[in-house]
Write an enzyme that holds these catalytic residues in place. Structure first.
Site, PDB file in Angstrom:
ATOM      1  CE  LYS A  53      -3.808  -2.342   2.385  1.00  0.00           C
ATOM      2  NZ  LYS A  53      -4.535  -2.581   3.644  1.00  0.00           N
ATOM      3  CD  GLN A  97      -3.335  -4.428   6.761  1.00  0.00           C
ATOM      4  OE1 GLN A  97      -3.531  -3.353   6.213  1.00  0.00           O
ATOM      5  NE2 GLN A  97      -3.703  -5.569   6.218  1.00  0.00           N
ATOM      6  CG  ASP A 120      -9.361   0.015   5.754  1.00  0.00           C
ATOM      7  OD1 ASP A 120      -9.173  -0.361   4.586  1.00  0.00           O
ATOM      8  OD2 ASP A 120      -8.572  -0.202   6.692  1.00  0.00           O
TER       9      ASP A 120
END
Ligand code: GUN
Length: 294
Positions: A53, A97, A120
């Protein structure tokens, strides 16, 4: 023969489009989108995902900040870091994460993220706004699938879409997005899961099947009708003596036999997988331009 949906190519197209926009923002002296990522612990797969990412952000001209914290980090310490990111005007969006170490309450962490920076799309406020068809950050995998359907001009209106799997990050949001009054969307949706009876009877009626189970080669040719559109979200690593790496990736679809009946199909790898990073970048660009919350 089915058209193979090339997620890798579409993801690269989107990345190139965003890179051009970032360059134009830079030329106008406007703010460069800045994504941060928090990684707790040293889970190998998570490190790889976050690393990729960050690398992609740099490739397309975004700023990125990686905050690596040890596995023993307390929940309070993590919540403190989140508060700092919420208050940092330079950071447009960030992700924490998952999975987190067991001693940390994941839901509490997700709810601590400022919904305006939740690229997200995991915060209940974004999930709720999505359900109400209000502007919201969409979760990466469903957003990526919507992009694939859109960019391949796949007709969804009035179609019967069967979603297999009801996870919070794929199946459930996917069923909402396919049912809502938009394009892609406007499907009649059946959301199926482990307690569903007569699954095959249902999938045989589907015009579009989205499988997100994590069961290798679950969907077989006898379960689908001719001309079906198949989106395979599964990605399971299995040992293999046929590859140099010693493993092979399997989707949830028995690819060769289902492809022979399908009109469109996503391969694994190279289908849905590469789209998740494109979604994250699209969300971060939106965050930077304050498109969702003003
Ligand atoms: N772990 C696996 N997928 C994801 C994702 O999309 N976002 C975050 N934050 N963690 C993940």
């Amino acid at each position: 023969m089915a058209t193979i949906i090339d997620g890798k190519a579409i993801s690269e197209d989107i990345q190139n489009e965003i890179a051009i926009e970032v360059q134009s923002l830079a030329e106008q002296g406007r703010k460069i989108p800045h994504l941060a990522a928090i990684l707790v612990g040293n889970d190998g797969a998570s490190e790889t995902y976050v690393g990729s990412k960050v690398k992609t952000c740099e490739k397309i001209g975004f700023l990125s900040t990686l905050i690596k914290l040890p596995a023993e980090t307390s929940e309070n310490e993590l919540l403190f870091r989140i508060k700092n990111l919420n208050e940092d005007d330079d950071i447009d969006g960030y992700i924490v994460q998952l999975p987190l170490p067991k001693h940390i309450n994941e839901q509490k962490v997700i709810e601590a993220i400022d919904p305006r920076k939740d690229v997200d799309g995991f915060h209940p406020q974004n999930v709720g706004r999505m359900a109400l068809n209000l502007p919201a950050y969409l979760p990466a995998t469903p957003y990526g699938i919507i992009q694939l359907l859109d960019r391949y001009n796949i007709v969804t209106e009035g179609k019967h879409c069967v979603v297999i799997g009801r996870s919070n990050i794929v199946g459930s949001p996917m069923s909402l997005l396919m049912a809502r009054n938009s394009n892609p969307g406007n499907c009649t949706v059946t959301l199926t899961h482990s307690k569903t009876k007569n699954l095959k009877e249902i999938t045989l009626q589907a015009d579009i099947i989205i499988v997100a189970l994590g069961k290798p080669e679950f969907l077989t040719a006898d379960m689908v009708k001719d001309g079906v559109v198949v989106i395979d979200v599964g990605i399971t690593r299995m040992p293999s003596d046929k590859t140099k790496s010693g493993y092979k990736l399997f989707g949830d679809v028995k690819y060769d036999e289902v492809a022979a009946k399908a009109s469109f199909i996503t391969p694994v790898p190279g289908g849905v997988g590469p789209m998740t990073i494109a979604s994250l970048l699209m969300n971060t660009l939106k965050a930077s331009k304050k498109e969702i919350y003003g």
